[in-house]
Write a protein that holds these residues in place. Structure first.
Motif, mmCIF file in Angstrom:
data_model
loop_
_atom_site.group_PDB
_atom_site.id
_atom_site.type_symbol
_atom_site.label_atom_id
_atom_site.label_comp_id
_atom_site.label_asym_id
_atom_site.label_seq_id
_atom_site.Cartn_x
_atom_site.Cartn_y
_atom_site.Cartn_z
ATOM 1 N N ARG A 43 0.828 -1.198 0.000
ATOM 2 C CA ARG A 43 0.000 0.000 0.000
ATOM 3 C C ARG A 43 0.872 1.261 0.000
ATOM 4 O O ARG A 43 0.578 2.230 -0.718
ATOM 5 C CB ARG A 43 -0.935 0.002 1.217
ATOM 6 N N LEU A 46 2.272 1.735 -3.480
ATOM 7 C CA LEU A 46 1.217 2.166 -4.401
ATOM 8 C C LEU A 46 0.888 3.644 -4.206
ATOM 9 O O LEU A 46 0.702 4.380 -5.185
ATOM 10 C CB LEU A 46 -0.043 1.313 -4.194
ATOM 11 N N LYS A 47 0.807 4.091 -2.961
ATOM 12 C CA LYS A 47 0.520 5.503 -2.695
ATOM 13 C C LYS A 47 1.619 6.396 -3.252
ATOM 14 O O LYS A 47 1.336 7.461 -3.813
ATOM 15 C CB LYS A 47 0.363 5.724 -1.189
ATOM 16 N N GLN A 50 1.264 6.422 -7.051
ATOM 17 C CA GLN A 50 0.058 7.179 -7.409
ATOM 18 C C GLN A 50 0.311 8.682 -7.301
ATOM 19 O O GLN A 50 -0.092 9.462 -8.178
ATOM 20 C CB GLN A 50 -1.094 6.764 -6.497
ATOM 21 N N ALA A 171 -4.302 -3.170 -7.136
ATOM 22 C CA ALA A 171 -3.911 -1.815 -6.738
ATOM 23 C C ALA A 171 -5.106 -1.030 -6.218
ATOM 24 O O ALA A 171 -5.027 -0.383 -5.163
ATOM 25 C CB ALA A 171 -3.265 -1.095 -7.919
ATOM 26 N N HIS A 172 -6.222 -1.070 -6.920
ATOM 27 C CA HIS A 172 -7.410 -0.324 -6.497
ATOM 28 C C HIS A 172 -7.945 -0.862 -5.170
ATOM 29 O O HIS A 172 -8.379 -0.086 -4.299
ATOM 30 C CB HIS A 172 -8.490 -0.387 -7.571
ATOM 31 N N LEU A 175 -5.367 0.066 -2.236
ATOM 32 C CA LEU A 175 -5.352 1.500 -1.958
ATOM 33 C C LEU A 175 -6.593 1.935 -1.178
ATOM 34 O O LEU A 175 -6.544 2.905 -0.417
ATOM 35 C CB LEU A 175 -5.262 2.292 -3.256
ATOM 36 N N ASN A 176 -7.684 1.236 -1.364
ATOM 37 C CA ASN A 176 -8.953 1.667 -0.770
ATOM 38 C C ASN A 176 -9.426 0.836 0.411
ATOM 39 O O ASN A 176 -10.289 1.287 1.167
ATOM 40 C CB ASN A 176 -10.043 1.683 -1.842
#
Length: 213
Positions: A43, A46-47, A50, A171-172, A175-176
């Motif tokens: 995570r 990924l952040k 992003q 990834a989605h 991240l959430n």
């Protein structure tokens, strides 16, 4: 390439690409739920990526998340969607250092599941360890010991599409949501023996808690 060929190839991409991708994502999420430190590290990466791409998970962004690649590779090592390869022998072949001759036309089945869980190739093979596929370690994996998409001119035509779909989906989600085991999450994965693919027998029940910004 004619129109009918294009249509049939497109249909193959779609029909073969959804169950396989969703199954790989399910197995990956199962292990991420059971390994909080691995999930948190993914995570964070990924952040970072992003943010570097103006808050968007673009195609280019997906090429810059090495830990996600490692996680997917380790998932496919443990759970190759198709657990075997079948090939037809094109000419008589004598197996080296034996008297065995495989005759032309013989169909050969190679167990990917067995190779990729061989403790001589992968120490502690039932342990989920993405570090096996780090830049420092992946070059030590022998040729032919990792083939979730097959090898050679007849390897999976949809490999890149399948990997991209899996990357974007995971990834989605990560991240959430924070993913964790629930009461129904199996301690050990079991498979649907009625399927030719490696599929979880009872699904992969997990808890999903939205990540607070």
């Amino acid at each position: 390439m004619g129109g009918d060929t294009l249509i049939s190839q497109s249909f193959t991409f779609l029909s073969a690409g959804f169950d396989t991708t969703s199954t790989t994502m399910s197995f990956a999420l199962y292990h991420l739920a059971k390994n909080e430190a691995i999930q948190d590290k993914l995570r964070a990466q990924l952040k970072k990526v992003q943010k570097e791409h103006n808050g968007k998970l673009t195609y280019e962004a997906m090429q810059n998340v090495p830990y996600l690649d490692m996680i997917i590779s380790e998932t496919l090592r443990m759970y190759p969607v198709l657990p075997f390869l079948d090939r037809s022998c094109t000419k008589d072949y004598q197996v080296q250092e034996t008297d065995l001759v495989i005759e032309k036309g013989t169909v050969i089945f190679t167990s990917l599941y067995g190779i990729q869980r061989d403790p001589e190739l992968y120490p502690n093979p039932d342990c989920f360890d993405p570090e096996r596929f780090s830049e420092a370690n992946k070059h030590s994996i022998p040729s032919g010991a990792y083939m979730p998409f097959g090898e050679g001119p007849r390897m999976c035509i949809g490999m890149r599409l399948g990997l991209l779909q899996t990357k974007v989906g995971l990834a989605h989600i990560i991240l959430n949501f924070k993913v964790s085991p629930c009461a129904a999450t199996p301690e050990k994965m079991s498979y649907d023996l009625k399927s030719v693919l490696i599929l979880p027998r009872d699904g992969v029940p997990l808890n999903f808690c939205r990540v607070q910004e």
